[in-house]
Design an enzyme around this catalytic site. Structure first.
Site, PDB file in Angstrom:
ATOM      1  N   GLU A 140      -9.647  -2.418   5.489  1.00  0.00           N
ATOM      2  CA  GLU A 140     -10.319  -2.216   6.760  1.00  0.00           C
ATOM      3  C   GLU A 140     -11.485  -3.208   6.914  1.00  0.00           C
ATOM      4  O   GLU A 140     -11.885  -3.871   5.952  1.00  0.00           O
ATOM      5  CB  GLU A 140     -10.843  -0.775   6.833  1.00  0.00           C
ATOM      6  CG  GLU A 140      -9.762   0.296   6.734  1.00  0.00           C
ATOM      7  CD  GLU A 140      -8.901   0.420   7.996  1.00  0.00           C
ATOM      8  OE1 GLU A 140      -8.975  -0.456   8.871  1.00  0.00           O
ATOM      9  OE2 GLU A 140      -8.150   1.408   8.107  1.00  0.00           O
ATOM     10  N   ASN A 175      -7.475  -3.475  14.522  1.00  0.00           N
ATOM     11  CA  ASN A 175      -8.875  -3.792  14.208  1.00  0.00           C
ATOM     12  C   ASN A 175      -8.991  -4.998  13.269  1.00  0.00           C
ATOM     13  O   ASN A 175     -10.063  -5.262  12.725  1.00  0.00           O
ATOM     14  CB  ASN A 175      -9.573  -2.571  13.600  1.00  0.00           C
ATOM     15  CG  ASN A 175      -8.975  -2.151  12.257  1.00  0.00           C
ATOM     16  OD1 ASN A 175      -7.981  -2.722  11.801  1.00  0.00           O
ATOM     17  ND2 ASN A 175      -9.580  -1.148  11.625  1.00  0.00           N
ATOM     18  N   HIS A 217      -7.236  -5.430  10.412  1.00  0.00           N
ATOM     19  CA  HIS A 217      -7.000  -5.177   8.992  1.00  0.00           C
ATOM     20  C   HIS A 217      -5.657  -5.766   8.542  1.00  0.00           C
ATOM     21  O   HIS A 217      -4.736  -5.938   9.336  1.00  0.00           O
ATOM     22  CB  HIS A 217      -7.105  -3.687   8.651  1.00  0.00           C
ATOM     23  CG  HIS A 217      -5.929  -2.837   9.045  1.00  0.00           C
ATOM     24  ND1 HIS A 217      -6.021  -1.759   9.894  1.00  0.00           N
ATOM     25  CD2 HIS A 217      -4.615  -2.892   8.702  1.00  0.00           C
ATOM     26  CE1 HIS A 217      -4.840  -1.190  10.039  1.00  0.00           C
ATOM     27  NE2 HIS A 217      -3.968  -1.867   9.325  1.00  0.00           N
ATOM     28  N   ASP A 257       0.815  -1.214   0.000  1.00  0.00           N
ATOM     29  CA  ASP A 257       0.000   0.000   0.000  1.00  0.00           C
ATOM     30  C   ASP A 257       0.848   1.264   0.000  1.00  0.00           C
ATOM     31  O   ASP A 257       2.057   1.228   0.214  1.00  0.00           O
ATOM     32  CB  ASP A 257      -0.938   0.010   1.216  1.00  0.00           C
ATOM     33  CG  ASP A 257      -0.294  -0.568   2.477  1.00  0.00           C
ATOM     34  OD1 ASP A 257       0.903  -0.304   2.696  1.00  0.00           O
ATOM     35  OD2 ASP A 257      -0.980  -1.272   3.219  1.00  0.00           O
TER      36      ASP A 257
END
Length: 240
Positions: A142, A135, A137, A67
């Site tokens: 996400e 979380n 990811h 990314d």
């Protein structure tokens, strides 16, 4: 999923580097999927140390990164392109032309995503390195990202922005969008290596390993991969 519990961050990094180096030494033309963030820094340091001591060559290795922040040029100190040069590439004999990452300054998002999709088709990864978000990811996928997703632009969750704020002078400087490799493409790697360190990752590790496979916890999809290795330090593995 194979689980390795390491004593601490350094042991996790050494164990991860050993797996990465097995791939590189076994195939001088390997394609490495790479990750950014603080978690892989120790692993990268061990890769550089091995190169300096034993001369392991990356002259023919190709890399693709997960990314890149949208809106940051590759010269920006917080861009992932800069991160990779500073923390890995500059310490190896890799050809910069063989390193690949999304263009955070691309004006046409759809065109850039299509370009990266095509690149990933040409360079199937022999191993994909991942970190784990608090979380759940992976990359910047996400919660509730479709498992079939390709390269796309994502609006970062507030928890992700807070996780990354430590790298910026102020949280207001953290980009709110990023280009990211999709979950479908992550799962196409022949081998996946995911690292998790610290107590703040313990809940995500538990859900990834023992929870249901669900898009609300993107990392849970790794349960379905035929060759996935999780290396977690004791704090991150505390809830297993």
């Amino acid at each position: 999923m194979k689980l390795i519990i390491a004593e601490n961050y350094d042991e996790m990094s050494r164990a991860g580097a050993k797996i990465m180096l097995e791939v590189v030494k076994g195939n001088p033309y390997a394609v490495l999927g790479l990750a950014t963030g603080t978690t892989p820094l120790g692993l990268y340091a061990y890769m550089i140390a091995d190169h300096e001591k034993y001369g392991t060559s990356y002259a023919h290795v190709r890399t693709v990164n997960l990314d890149e922040y949208k809106g940051l040029p590759k010269t920006h100190e917080q861009s992932y392109a800069y991160f990779m040069r500073k923390n890995l590439f500059d310490g190896l004999d890799i050809d910069p032309e063989n390193t690949n990452i999304e263009n955070g300054m691309a004006e046409d998002e759809a065109k850039e995503c299509a370009r990266y999709d095509e690149l990933l088709e040409r360079f199937p990864r022999d191993i994909q390195l991942l970190g784990l978000g608090s979380n759940g990811h992976i990359a910047f996928n996400e919660p509730n990202t479709p498992f079939g997703s390709g390269t796309h632009v994502v609006t970062l969750a507030e928890s992700t922005v807070k996780d990354n704020a430590r790298l910026f002078d102020d949280i207001s400087e953290v980009p709110r969008k990023a280009f990211t490799m999709g979950i479908r493409q992550i799962m196409q790697a022949k081998k996946i290596l995911i690292l998790a360190s610290g107590a703040n990752k313990a809940d995500a590790v538990r859900k990834m390993v023992k929870g249901e496979v669900t898009e609300s916890v993107p990392a849970s999809v790794l349960q379905l991969h035929p060759d996935c290795i999780l290396i977690a330090d004791q704090e991150a593995a505390a809830n297993l």
